[in-house]
Design a protein around this motif. Structure first.
Motif, short mmCIF file in Angstrom:
data_model
loop_
_atom_site.label_atom_id
_atom_site.label_comp_id
_atom_site.label_asym_id
_atom_site.label_seq_id
_atom_site.Cartn_x
_atom_site.Cartn_y
_atom_site.Cartn_z
N ARG A 210 3.26 -6.52 -1.12
CA ARG A 210 4.60 -6.35 -1.67
C ARG A 210 5.27 -5.12 -1.08
N ARG A 211 6.53 -5.25 -0.74
CA ARG A 211 7.31 -4.12 -0.19
C ARG A 211 8.35 -3.71 -1.23
N ILE A 212 8.33 -2.42 -1.58
CA ILE A 212 9.17 -1.90 -2.65
C ILE A 212 10.02 -0.75 -2.12
N ASP A 213 11.32 -0.85 -2.33
CA ASP A 213 12.23 0.27 -2.08
C ASP A 213 12.24 1.10 -3.36
N ASP B 66 10.73 -6.78 -1.43
CA ASP B 66 10.49 -7.67 -2.57
C ASP B 66 11.04 -7.14 -3.88
N GLY B 67 11.19 -5.84 -3.99
CA GLY B 67 11.66 -5.27 -5.24
C GLY B 67 12.10 -3.84 -5.05
N THR B 68 12.72 -3.28 -6.08
CA THR B 68 13.28 -1.94 -5.97
C THR B 68 13.07 -1.16 -7.26
N GLU C 72 0.07 1.59 5.84
CA GLU C 72 1.48 1.23 5.89
C GLU C 72 1.88 0.41 4.67
N ALA C 73 1.00 -0.51 4.26
CA ALA C 73 1.28 -1.34 3.09
C ALA C 73 1.38 -0.48 1.83
N ASP C 74 0.52 0.53 1.72
CA ASP C 74 0.59 1.43 0.58
C ASP C 74 1.92 2.18 0.56
N LEU D 59 4.77 1.47 2.00
CA LEU D 59 5.95 0.61 1.89
C LEU D 59 6.00 -0.18 0.58
N GLY D 60 5.00 -0.02 -0.27
CA GLY D 60 5.06 -0.77 -1.52
C GLY D 60 3.98 -0.46 -2.52
N GLY D 61 2.73 -0.46 -2.08
CA GLY D 61 1.63 -0.31 -3.01
C GLY D 61 1.67 0.97 -3.82
N ASN D 62 2.06 2.06 -3.18
CA ASN D 62 2.10 3.34 -3.89
C ASN D 62 3.20 3.35 -4.97
N ALA D 63 4.34 2.73 -4.67
CA ALA D 63 5.41 2.65 -5.67
C ALA D 63 4.96 1.84 -6.88
N ILE D 64 4.24 0.76 -6.63
CA ILE D 64 3.74 -0.08 -7.73
C ILE D 64 2.80 0.72 -8.62
N ARG D 65 1.93 1.52 -7.99
CA ARG D 65 0.96 2.29 -8.77
C ARG D 65 1.61 3.47 -9.49
N TRP D 66 2.43 4.25 -8.78
CA TRP D 66 2.97 5.48 -9.37
C TRP D 66 4.01 5.20 -10.44
N TYR D 67 4.75 4.09 -10.29
CA TYR D 67 5.75 3.75 -11.30
C TYR D 67 5.25 2.67 -12.27
#
Length: 285
Positions: free
Chosen positions: A4-7, A50-52, A268-270, A272-280
């Protein structure tokens, strides 16, 4: 399945709804209009985002409520970082009321600390009480600071080691003026605290708006990746503010992707997305 890619950092606004003090001056003319989900949706699709995470822009609880309402009807908005008054002694109650009305939509709180006249605003006892309430509610606290405020930010995150913090815009180094040893040293000190992540965002508008490229930003991105590590760096576009210096959303995404080219696929995946999913704690991703 594709990661997943998260802005993790963008805004919406409408000058007809709120007064934006930071939008004063002729230089802001290109963004002094309404920006809505309908404007951003095609940009996300074109760049496989995929999400923001939608971020507050003014110190007004009404905006936070408006954004939470918007998140309920905008599938790509996975969470909102809003604003509440940290100093009124009622932060815990305000957050509880928002969560009851909009369950799971609020993922963090932010205040424009770099606009406060007091460089040590984050040291104030009333502010500390408010920030602690944010952590008790299970939310992240976004640090919007420059180098001037980093010492107080370091003290804050050190005193609250069990709370999650996210540093916005790599603390806005003065890229247009050249490398800042003070910024580099202080952000390195902040990164020693494992409860802090950082957004690789907002860099293009700290550079010379008319003369920058990926190489201009590379030393800053490399320093941030070195001191924080790839498990604590999040991608954020800072759209539509980025349009002051970039030709469009895609240029920002392409630039960040170029800056991450040396990472492994997982790193790169982390970022561009994985870290945002975890931290938020974006539960639906």
């Amino acid at each position: 399945m594709r990661p997943r890619r998260i802005d993790a950092h963008h805004h919406f606004w409408d000058p007809a709804d709120f007064d934006y003090p930071w939008m004063a001056g002729d230089a802001m003319d290109p963004v002094r209009r309404a920006f809505t989900p309908e404007d951003l949706a095609p940009e996300l699709e074109a760049n496989t985002i995929d999400g923001t995470v939608l971020i507050q822009t003014v110190s007004d609880l009404d905006e936070t409520t408006q954004f939470l309402q918007l998140a309920e009807t905008t599938p790509f908005v996975r969470g909102v970082v809003g604003w509440v008054d940290l100093t009124d002694g009622r932060t815990d109650g305000t957050l509880a009321a928002l969560d009851e009305r909009f369950p799971g939509q609020l993922v963090g709180i932010r205040h424009q600390v770099h606009d406060e006249t007091d460089a040590a605003w984050l040291d104030r006892p009333d502010v500390r009480t408010g920030v602690e309430a944010v952590g008790s509610a299970g939310l992240a606290y976004d640090l919007l600071v420059r180098a001037r405020e980093l010492p107080s930010a370091i003290r804050l995150v050190s005193d609250l080691p069990d709370q999650r913090f996210v540093l916005d815009h790599i603390a806005k180094p003065p890229i247009a003026d050249g490398w800042s040893p003070d910024w580099a040293r202080l952000i390195g000190e902040l990164a020693e605290r494992p409860n802090v992540a950082v957004k690789l965002s907002g860099m293009v508008t700290e550079a010379n708006w008319d003369d920058w490229n990926a190489d201009t930003l590379r030393p800053y991105a490399e320093h941030v990746l070195e001191v924080f590590g790839t498990d604590r760096v999040l991608f954020g576009s800072d759209w539509p503010v980025c349009l002051l210096a970039a030709s469009g959303y895609s240029q920002v995404v392409d630039t960040v992707t170029e800056l991450l080219a040396g990472l492994s696929q997982d790193e790169e995946a982390d970022t561009l997305g994985g870290n945002a999913i975890r931290w938020y704690r974006l539960e639906n991703d």
